[in-house]
Write a protein that holds these residues in place. Structure first.
Motif, mmCIF file in Angstrom:
data_model
loop_
_atom_site.group_PDB
_atom_site.id
_atom_site.type_symbol
_atom_site.label_atom_id
_atom_site.label_comp_id
_atom_site.label_asym_id
_atom_site.label_seq_id
_atom_site.Cartn_x
_atom_site.Cartn_y
_atom_site.Cartn_z
ATOM 1 N N MET A 430 0.833 -1.226 0.000
ATOM 2 C CA MET A 430 0.000 0.000 0.000
ATOM 3 C C MET A 430 0.862 1.269 0.000
ATOM 4 N N LEU A 431 1.975 1.222 0.751
ATOM 5 C CA LEU A 431 2.790 2.444 0.905
ATOM 6 C C LEU A 431 3.697 2.669 -0.310
ATOM 7 N N ASN A 432 3.073 2.777 -1.476
ATOM 8 C CA ASN A 432 3.857 3.012 -2.699
ATOM 9 C C ASN A 432 3.778 4.493 -3.079
ATOM 10 N N PRO A 433 4.648 4.965 -3.961
ATOM 11 C CA PRO A 433 4.666 6.403 -4.261
ATOM 12 C C PRO A 433 3.333 6.934 -4.789
ATOM 13 N N ARG A 434 2.589 6.132 -5.557
ATOM 14 C CA ARG A 434 1.297 6.613 -6.093
ATOM 15 C C ARG A 434 0.305 6.859 -4.956
ATOM 16 N N PHE A 435 0.341 5.952 -3.984
ATOM 17 C CA PHE A 435 -0.560 6.067 -2.828
ATOM 18 C C PHE A 435 -0.262 7.365 -2.067
ATOM 19 N N LEU A 436 1.039 7.616 -1.866
ATOM 20 C CA LEU A 436 1.436 8.825 -1.141
ATOM 21 C C LEU A 436 1.030 10.080 -1.915
ATOM 22 N N ASP A 437 1.230 10.046 -3.237
ATOM 23 C CA ASP A 437 0.872 11.220 -4.054
ATOM 24 C C ASP A 437 -0.624 11.495 -3.978
ATOM 25 N N TYR A 438 -1.397 10.422 -4.015
ATOM 26 C CA TYR A 438 -2.844 10.605 -3.986
ATOM 27 C C TYR A 438 -3.270 11.255 -2.654
ATOM 28 N N ILE A 439 -2.690 10.767 -1.579
ATOM 29 C CA ILE A 439 -3.082 11.334 -0.272
ATOM 30 C C ILE A 439 -2.643 12.802 -0.183
ATOM 31 N N LYS A 440 -1.531 13.100 -0.804
ATOM 32 C CA LYS A 440 -1.082 14.501 -0.823
ATOM 33 C C LYS A 440 -2.096 15.371 -1.585
ATOM 34 N N GLU A 441 -2.640 14.819 -2.674
ATOM 35 C CA GLU A 441 -3.673 15.560 -3.444
ATOM 36 C C GLU A 441 -4.916 15.792 -2.580
ATOM 37 N N VAL A 442 -5.309 14.748 -1.851
ATOM 38 C CA VAL A 442 -6.493 14.886 -0.981
ATOM 39 C C VAL A 442 -6.210 15.979 0.058
ATOM 40 N N ALA A 443 -4.993 15.974 0.596
ATOM 41 C CA ALA A 443 -4.623 16.979 1.608
ATOM 42 C C ALA A 443 -4.661 18.377 0.996
ATOM 43 N N GLN A 444 -4.163 18.489 -0.223
ATOM 44 C CA GLN A 444 -4.143 19.780 -0.916
ATOM 45 C C GLN A 444 -5.575 20.327 -1.031
ATOM 46 N N ALA A 445 -6.513 19.428 -1.336
ATOM 47 C CA ALA A 445 -7.902 19.857 -1.545
ATOM 48 C C ALA A 445 -8.561 20.349 -0.256
ATOM 49 N N ILE A 446 -8.123 19.864 0.895
ATOM 50 C CA ILE A 446 -8.843 20.254 2.136
ATOM 51 C C ILE A 446 -7.987 21.099 3.075
ATOM 52 N N LYS A 447 -6.814 21.471 2.641
ATOM 53 C CA LYS A 447 -5.859 22.075 3.583
ATOM 54 C C LYS A 447 -6.313 23.423 4.146
ATOM 55 N N ASP A 448 -7.228 24.117 3.445
ATOM 56 C CA ASP A 448 -7.646 25.417 3.965
ATOM 57 C C ASP A 448 -8.956 25.356 4.746
ATOM 58 N N GLN A 449 -9.442 24.147 4.950
ATOM 59 C CA GLN A 449 -10.686 24.003 5.709
ATOM 60 C C GLN A 449 -10.427 24.245 7.201
ATOM 61 N N GLU A 450 -11.472 24.665 7.898
ATOM 62 C CA GLU A 450 -11.287 24.909 9.337
ATOM 63 C C GLU A 450 -11.674 23.710 10.197
#
Ligand code: M6R
Length: 588
Positions: A430-450
């Motif tokens: 599971m801990l492959n580079p694609r998995f990490l990139d995807y989670i980073k994208e999810v984080a990017q999408a919600i990073k400004d939420q309160e």
């Protein structure tokens, strides 16, 4: 809680050694730091506000010296100022002390020694003043430290030096202190990685003991001055294990290490696991306790014991546990969980249990820690040093051990081991580079939420609470975890259009229920992040995890660790050293 370090021996660059040692201990406190060394003219103290990792050797006067002490602080008494940073000096500047812990009777000692003689707001400053007072009354340095230690109430690990005495003297009650034994040299530190580069041989200082280091080492009891025999212990850790290696942060390194750490956790003496399983079966009342992440793991273990071993156990956070003493008796068992093995609330819980004659089993990562040594039985996670403040690899190792014990209680130890070995290899995939990139994208999408909300059910409910801790401490976004079915009883009122909600789902008997709860969130406008082995149309984002049955908390928690990590980084935080926190909480 703070980090302390000391060196005495043949090397002449003790200041440099101390800086490096403190940098390894920075996870214990990072408000301010300081170093003291003995020069011909005086004890030289350099200290200031800020992180020791940001200090440069060029900033120091590094006069050659074969003895030094240092401290990295997490403030308790007195604000974060240069003056309050350690080391603290006696009024005549002949004695310098670093301290980890809390001196409860410091006001009374200040009064006795004259309030006007103190320059800081700390509890610690009374210690060098007391030592100097006893010295002035004619005591040797050793006797003066012993006498001063006898006066102190509370928890402490202290290291003291005296101008023109080639000695490091340390004393301990309640806070960790370890002696590293090298060739013609000694180290003192709150944690082993601080000197692991130089020696793997250690002596653990126990409560109410002191140690005098010069060319030799002498352990003695604080109360009576009687000598104490110590066993030299070889530590099976590699220095690199305490290093960031190729990673930007320890947190990411430690998340990635879960590829291996679960294997190490289940590689236990199976007779011991069977013995522990039998001990739980025989106990009349088993309690589980821990703090923060270790508490959430203990809560998950309640479900493992129920689902796998069909056994009722009771969880309470360690800070709440002492009130349960009414239910404890000599036949009871308390199982405590702690990465550091030094958490004060856990020690309090243990002492409440012991007062009633109950037995204590601990599951710890740091070998030789206070909790391990004060337990009747102890299991070691073998996860290697965990340095990021956010606990990650220790948590999955703790989960693995509980699952193993529950399987043993059911008579299925080997099946439990096989399941966990499979989980470990699926985590590796599971801990492959694609998995990490995807989670980073999810984080990017919600990073400004309160706000973020996390839901889980059954053994994933405590993991929802754990997910909230991870997001709170690393990203500083308001995060809350709920039992999925509780939403409709109040929390659902918080959901607005676009509110990120994370659903922790497993392929189990409660899957239908939590999917329904997720649909209820979506209907109120929530942005749904589904962590699940299977895709569902309700998810706006789907983080795929392996299908590992009852072991689902081990795989569901990892994407949240990564999400918290990336949220922290994207919001400009230091994920290894979140504000206001320290790695081990050695105060109540
Ligand atoms: O060392 P311990 O496991 O006893 O620490 C307990 C908590 O302080 C710890 O888990 C804390 O909640 C972490 N920072 C969470 O990531």
């Amino acid at each position: 809680m703070c980090g302390i370090f000391g060196y005495i021996g043949g090397r002449k660059n003790s200041v440099e050694l101390t800086i490096k040692g403190l940098q390894m201990l920075e996870y214990r406190g990072y408000d301010s730091w300081g170093i003291a060394t003995d020069t011909e003219a005086e004890l030289k103290v350099q200290k200031k506000v800020g992180k020791i990792s940001e200090a440069k050797l060029e900033d120091f006067s590094t006069e050659q010296s074969q003895l030094a002490i240092g401290h990295t602080r997490w403030a308790t008494h007195g604000g974060v100022t240069d003056v309050n940073a350690h080391p603290h000096l006696s009024g005549d500047k002949s004695v310098a002390v670093v301290h980890n812990g809390i001196i409860e009777n410091y006001q009374e000692i200040r009064e006795e020694l004259g309030r006007e003689n103190f320059i800081s707001d700390t509890d610690t400053e009374v210690i060098p003043h007391l030592i100097a007072k006893y010295r002035n009354e004619g005591m040797s340095f050793k006797e003066a430290v012993r006498e001063a230690s006898k006066r102190l109430q509370g928890r402490y690990a202290i290291v003291a030096i005296n101008h023109n005495e080639h000695q490091l003297i340390a004393a301990r009650r309640g806070s960790p202190l370890i002696v590293g034994v090298g060739e013609h040299e000694f180290f003192l530190a709150s944690d082993i990685p601080a000197f692991l580069e130089y020696t793997q041989d250690v002596n653990y200082l126990d409560d109410d003991e002191m140690v005098v280091l010069d060319e030799t080492v002498e352990f003695l009891k604080i109360d009576t001055g009687e000598p104490v025999e110590k066993r030299l212990v070889n530590i099976d850790w590699k220095a690199e294990a305490a290093d960031k290696g190729e990673y930007d942060h320890f947190m990411l390194k430690e998340i990635m290490e879960q590829k291996d750490t679960i294997h190490r956790a289940i590689n236990q003496d199976l007779d011991q696991i069977m013995h522990i399983a039998q001990t739980i079966k025989n106990a009349k009342g088993t309690f589980l306790s821990g703090c923060g992440t270790a508490g959430k793991v203990s809560m998950t273990a309640e479900y493992f014991f129920s689902i796998i071993a069909k056994r009722h156990v009771n969880f309470a956070p360690a800070s709440e546990f002492p009130i349960y003493h009414h239910f404890l008796r000599p036949e009871s068992l308390l199982i405590v969980v702690s990465q550091s093995g030094e958490t004060a609330d856990v020690l309090e819980a243990m002492s409440a249990a012991k007062k009633k004659g109950a037995k204590v089993l601990s599951i710890v990562n740091v070998e030789g820690s206070t909790i391990a040594r004060q337990s009747d039985y102890s299991l070691h996670l073998k996860a290697g040093p965990e340095k990021a403040v956010a606990s990650t690899k220790a948590a999955t190792s703790q989960l693995a051990l509980f699952l193993l014990i529950a399987s043993a209680m059911r008579g299925e130890l080997q099946e439990g081991r096989r399941l966990l070995a499979d989980v470990a290899s699926q985590i590796n995939d599971m801990l492959n580079p694609r998995f990490l990139d995807y989670i980073k994208e999810v984080a990017q999408a919600i990073k400004d939420q309160e706000n973020t909300y996390i839901i889980g059910k059954a053994q994933n409910y405590p993991m929802a609470l754990e997910a909230a801790i991870k997001i709170q401490e690393v990203s500083y976004i308001h995060a809350e975890g709920f039992a999925a079915g509780e939403l409709k009883h109040g929390p659902i009122a918080l959901i607005e259009k676009g509110t990120p909600c994370i659903s922790l789902i497993a392929n189990d008997e409660v899957k239908g229920d939590i999917i329904n709860n997720t649909i209820e969130l979506k209907a109120r406008g929530a942005h749904i992040i589904g962590i699940s082995p299977e895709k569902h149309e309700v998810f706006d984002e789907w983080i795929k995890v392996p299908d590992v049955g009852v072991a689902s908390p081990l795989v569901n928690v990892i994407p949240v660790q990564l999400l918290a990590y990336y949220l922290g980084v994207l919001r400009g935080n230091d994920p290894d050293m979140p504000r206001n926190l320290a790695k081990s909480v050695t105060v109540k």
